[in-house]
Design a protein around this motif. Structure first.
Motif, PDB file in Angstrom:
ATOM      1  N   ARG A  37       0.841  -1.184   0.000  1.00  0.00           N
ATOM      2  CA  ARG A  37       0.000   0.000   0.000  1.00  0.00           C
ATOM      3  C   ARG A  37       0.884   1.245   0.000  1.00  0.00           C
ATOM      4  O   ARG A  37       1.903   1.289   0.712  1.00  0.00           O
ATOM      5  CB  ARG A  37      -0.909  -0.010   1.223  1.00  0.00           C
ATOM      6  CG  ARG A  37      -1.929   1.100   1.257  1.00  0.00           C
ATOM      7  CD  ARG A  37      -3.034   0.805   2.248  1.00  0.00           C
ATOM      8  NE  ARG A  37      -2.529   0.547   3.571  1.00  0.00           N
ATOM      9  CZ  ARG A  37      -3.270   0.068   4.568  1.00  0.00           C
ATOM     10  NH1 ARG A  37      -4.544  -0.222   4.358  1.00  0.00           N
ATOM     11  NH2 ARG A  37      -2.738  -0.121   5.759  1.00  0.00           N
ATOM     12  N   GLU A  38       0.488   2.248  -0.762  1.00  0.00           N
ATOM     13  CA  GLU A  38       1.286   3.462  -0.861  1.00  0.00           C
ATOM     14  C   GLU A  38       0.430   4.711  -0.676  1.00  0.00           C
ATOM     15  O   GLU A  38      -0.767   4.727  -0.981  1.00  0.00           O
ATOM     16  CB  GLU A  38       2.003   3.535  -2.217  1.00  0.00           C
ATOM     17  CG  GLU A  38       1.089   3.630  -3.412  1.00  0.00           C
ATOM     18  CD  GLU A  38       1.845   3.817  -4.718  1.00  0.00           C
ATOM     19  OE1 GLU A  38       3.081   3.852  -4.711  1.00  0.00           O
ATOM     20  OE2 GLU A  38       1.163   3.928  -5.767  1.00  0.00           O
ATOM     21  N   PHE A  39       1.069   5.740  -0.198  1.00  0.00           N
ATOM     22  CA  PHE A  39       0.431   7.035   0.010  1.00  0.00           C
ATOM     23  C   PHE A  39       0.111   7.670  -1.342  1.00  0.00           C
ATOM     24  O   PHE A  39       0.915   7.609  -2.275  1.00  0.00           O
ATOM     25  CB  PHE A  39       1.368   7.932   0.803  1.00  0.00           C
ATOM     26  CG  PHE A  39       0.959   9.369   0.866  1.00  0.00           C
ATOM     27  CD1 PHE A  39       1.573  10.316   0.069  1.00  0.00           C
ATOM     28  CD2 PHE A  39      -0.043   9.771   1.728  1.00  0.00           C
ATOM     29  CE1 PHE A  39       1.210  11.649   0.132  1.00  0.00           C
ATOM     30  CE2 PHE A  39      -0.429  11.099   1.805  1.00  0.00           C
ATOM     31  CZ  PHE A  39       0.208  12.039   0.998  1.00  0.00           C
ATOM     32  N   VAL A  40      -1.069   8.304  -1.421  1.00  0.00           N
ATOM     33  CA  VAL A  40      -1.467   9.007  -2.638  1.00  0.00           C
ATOM     34  C   VAL A  40      -1.600  10.504  -2.367  1.00  0.00           C
ATOM     35  O   VAL A  40      -0.988  11.317  -3.049  1.00  0.00           O
ATOM     36  CB  VAL A  40      -2.801   8.462  -3.184  1.00  0.00           C
ATOM     37  CG1 VAL A  40      -3.272   9.294  -4.374  1.00  0.00           C
ATOM     38  CG2 VAL A  40      -2.656   6.997  -3.569  1.00  0.00           C
ATOM     39  N   ALA A  41      -2.411  10.861  -1.362  1.00  0.00           N
ATOM     40  CA  ALA A  41      -2.659  12.275  -1.105  1.00  0.00           C
ATOM     41  C   ALA A  41      -3.205  12.446   0.301  1.00  0.00           C
ATOM     42  O   ALA A  41      -3.778  11.516   0.871  1.00  0.00           O
ATOM     43  CB  ALA A  41      -3.650  12.847  -2.114  1.00  0.00           C
TER      44      ALA A  41
ATOM     45  N   SER B 174       3.977  10.624  -7.986  1.00  0.00           N
ATOM     46  CA  SER B 174       3.389   9.903  -9.115  1.00  0.00           C
ATOM     47  C   SER B 174       2.016  10.436  -9.519  1.00  0.00           C
ATOM     48  O   SER B 174       1.552  10.168 -10.635  1.00  0.00           O
ATOM     49  CB  SER B 174       3.290   8.408  -8.791  1.00  0.00           C
ATOM     50  OG  SER B 174       2.492   8.212  -7.633  1.00  0.00           O
ATOM     51  N   VAL B 175       1.359  11.175  -8.629  1.00  0.00           N
ATOM     52  CA  VAL B 175       0.010  11.671  -8.935  1.00  0.00           C
ATOM     53  C   VAL B 175      -0.073  13.187  -8.957  1.00  0.00           C
ATOM     54  O   VAL B 175      -1.125  13.743  -9.291  1.00  0.00           O
ATOM     55  CB  VAL B 175      -1.031  11.115  -7.946  1.00  0.00           C
ATOM     56  CG1 VAL B 175      -0.955   9.599  -7.882  1.00  0.00           C
ATOM     57  CG2 VAL B 175      -0.871  11.720  -6.553  1.00  0.00           C
ATOM     58  N   LYS B 176       1.012  13.840  -8.580  1.00  0.00           N
ATOM     59  CA  LYS B 176       1.010  15.301  -8.528  1.00  0.00           C
ATOM     60  C   LYS B 176       0.644  15.860  -9.897  1.00  0.00           C
ATOM     61  O   LYS B 176       1.085  15.364 -10.932  1.00  0.00           O
ATOM     62  CB  LYS B 176       2.395  15.785  -8.096  1.00  0.00           C
ATOM     63  CG  LYS B 176       2.436  17.158  -7.490  1.00  0.00           C
ATOM     64  CD  LYS B 176       3.796  17.444  -6.887  1.00  0.00           C
ATOM     65  CE  LYS B 176       4.090  16.567  -5.706  1.00  0.00           C
ATOM     66  NZ  LYS B 176       5.382  16.888  -5.059  1.00  0.00           N
TER      67      LYS B 176
ATOM     68  N   MET C 266      -9.407  12.351  -9.802  1.00  0.00           N
ATOM     69  CA  MET C 266      -8.301  11.720 -10.519  1.00  0.00           C
ATOM     70  C   MET C 266      -8.473  11.970 -12.011  1.00  0.00           C
ATOM     71  O   MET C 266      -9.433  11.480 -12.621  1.00  0.00           O
ATOM     72  CB  MET C 266      -8.278  10.220 -10.230  1.00  0.00           C
ATOM     73  CG  MET C 266      -8.230   9.885  -8.747  1.00  0.00           C
ATOM     74  SD  MET C 266      -8.032   8.128  -8.432  1.00  0.00           S
ATOM     75  CE  MET C 266      -9.549   7.489  -9.086  1.00  0.00           C
ATOM     76  N   ASN C 267      -7.558  12.737 -12.581  1.00  0.00           N
ATOM     77  CA  ASN C 267      -7.582  13.052 -14.006  1.00  0.00           C
ATOM     78  C   ASN C 267      -6.398  12.407 -14.710  1.00  0.00           C
ATOM     79  O   ASN C 267      -5.434  11.983 -14.077  1.00  0.00           O
ATOM     80  CB  ASN C 267      -7.536  14.564 -14.205  1.00  0.00           C
ATOM     81  CG  ASN C 267      -8.736  15.265 -13.602  1.00  0.00           C
ATOM     82  OD1 ASN C 267      -9.829  14.713 -13.531  1.00  0.00           O
ATOM     83  ND2 ASN C 267      -8.538  16.504 -13.169  1.00  0.00           N
ATOM     84  N   SER C 268      -6.479  12.357 -16.021  1.00  0.00           N
ATOM     85  CA  SER C 268      -5.388  11.800 -16.837  1.00  0.00           C
ATOM     86  C   SER C 268      -4.925  10.453 -16.296  1.00  0.00           C
ATOM     87  O   SER C 268      -3.730  10.212 -16.110  1.00  0.00           O
ATOM     88  CB  SER C 268      -4.212  12.783 -16.880  1.00  0.00           C
ATOM     89  OG  SER C 268      -4.611  14.028 -17.396  1.00  0.00           O
TER      90      SER C 268
END
Length: 123
Positions: A44-48, A62-64, A82-84
């Motif tokens: 599991r990894e941090f997203v935001a 990775s999501v910035k 979540m875009n693109s």
């Protein structure tokens, strides 16, 4: 605090989804909120993460610039726009809550976790 994540689904690469995390607590505004994800075979990894007031946000590299975390304290709900989307974003996404923003960002010792919602991005 009970957390319920929703909004996952199947989307093509380049598309978008908005995840929601509904919280049961009337003290929702006291908690920092975060989103994490776990892809098959990976940890599991941090997203935001977002502070209790919504004024401070943090993102994984990775999501910035593609994902946006927000919250509506009146609705006791946090969101992840979540875009693109890319195939590598495919994962089960979990929301989390803790009174300390740093705890959410670090991802260890978090007080509350919701059940995940599956996001699948096809190429």
């Amino acid at each position: 605090v009970q957390l319920q994540a929703s909004g996952g689904g199947l989307v093509q690469a380049g598309g978008y989804l908005r995840l929601s995390c509904a919280a049961s607590a009337r003290t929702f505004s006291m908690y920092a909120m975060g989103w994490f994800r776990q892809a098959p075979g990976k940890e599991r990894e941090f997203v935001a993460a977002v502070s209790w007031s919504g004024t401070s946000t943090y993102y994984a590299d990775s999501v910035k610039d593609r994902f946006t975390i927000s919250r509506d304290n009146a609705k006791t709900t946090a969101y992840l726009q979540m875009n693109s989307l890319k195939p590598e974003d495919t994962a089960v996404y979990y929301c989390a809550a803790d009174q300390k923003l740093v705890t959410v960002v670090v991802g260890k010792g978090i007080d509350y976790w919701g059940k995940g919602t599956l996001v699948t991005v096809s190429s």
